[in-house]
Scaffold this active site. Structure first.
Site, PDB file in Angstrom:
ATOM      1  N   SER A   1       0.804  -1.222   0.000  1.00 29.84           N
ATOM      2  CA  SER A   1       0.000   0.000   0.000  1.00 29.84           C
ATOM      3  C   SER A   1       0.838   1.272   0.000  1.00 29.84           C
ATOM      4  CB  SER A   1      -0.949   0.015   1.200  1.00 29.84           C
ATOM      5  OG  SER A   1      -0.232   0.141   2.413  1.00 29.84           O
TER       6      SER A   1
ATOM      7  N   LYS B   1       0.149   4.476   6.747  1.00 28.69           N
ATOM      8  CA  LYS B   1      -0.513   5.279   5.719  1.00 28.69           C
ATOM      9  C   LYS B   1      -0.092   6.742   5.871  1.00 28.69           C
ATOM     10  CE  LYS B   1      -3.259   2.039   3.968  1.00 28.69           C
ATOM     11  NZ  LYS B   1      -2.533   0.909   4.584  1.00 28.69           N
TER      12      LYS B   1
END
EC number: 3.4.21.88
Length: 207
Positions: free
Chosen positions: A130, A168
């Site tokens: 990710s 993230k």
């Protein structure tokens, strides 16, 4: 100093090469893989012989604590100071991130990898792709400074609703928080509340 067997010399040379390249010694598993020994007890036996012959010193209370006493010409190795940083395997709600319940192992990092005190730093193994467009790859170890706040654009470790840690990019927006992957094929995560566990301050990749 007493002469080494062929296998002991292979192990000693690998330890020296690793110390020179990384600033800290290899693990027993890494030594075994490098010289073709599947049994950790066999590796421990060879390390004991190296210690008896005066080539290394070990501290049984610390992981990877192998100190090279001398090189072939009698010159001491300039071994960089290391700190042992907790590697977090899981995240448990309601307790500190570095609590014993969460720690899988301790990983030695050269001191220059961190700019704050050891107790403020932890490591998280990255799983998945990710964050690949930020240069954070599957299998990397991210070095994280414990903190509970973040600024827009920071790469953070946050706790998900499933009590899992995720890496993230953080954004606080008008009605929610956005956890943005650095992968154009993935969608952002929108949350009403987010628990920040720390800010990513570095990355370590084993080749």
């Amino acid at each position: 100093m007493r002469e080494l067997t062929k296998r002991q010399n292979e192990i000693f040379e690998y330890i020296k090469q690793t110390v020179h390249a990384k600033g800290y010694p290899p693990s027993v598993r890494e030594i075994g893989e490098a010289v073709g020994l599947a049994s950790s007890s066999t590796v421990h036996g060879h390390l004991s012989r190296l210690e008896e012959k005066g080539y290394i010193r070990r501290d049984p209370t610390k992981p990877r604590a192998i100190e090279i006493v001398t090189e072939q010409l009698g010159e001491p190795i300039n071994m960089e100071e290391t700190i042992h940083v907790p590697v977090i395997g899981k995240v448990t709600a309601g307790i500190p991130i570095t609590a014993v319940e969460n720690v899988e192992e301790y990983f030695p990092l050269p001191e220059h990898f961190t700019s704050t005190h050891n107790s403020d730093i932890f490591i998280l193994n990255v799983v998945g792709n990710s964050m690949i467009e930020a240069g954070i790859l599957d299998g990397d170890k991210v070095i994280v400074r414990s903190q509970t706040i973040a600024e827009n654009g920071d790469i953070i470790v946050a706790m998900t609703e499933e009590n899992e840690a995720t890496v993230k990019r953080f954004f606080k927006e008008k009605a929610h928080y956005r956890l943005q992957p650095e992968n154009s094929s993935m969608d952002p995560i929108y949350l009403d509340q987010v628990t920040v566990l720390g800010k990513v301050v570095g990355l370590f990749r084993e080749m």
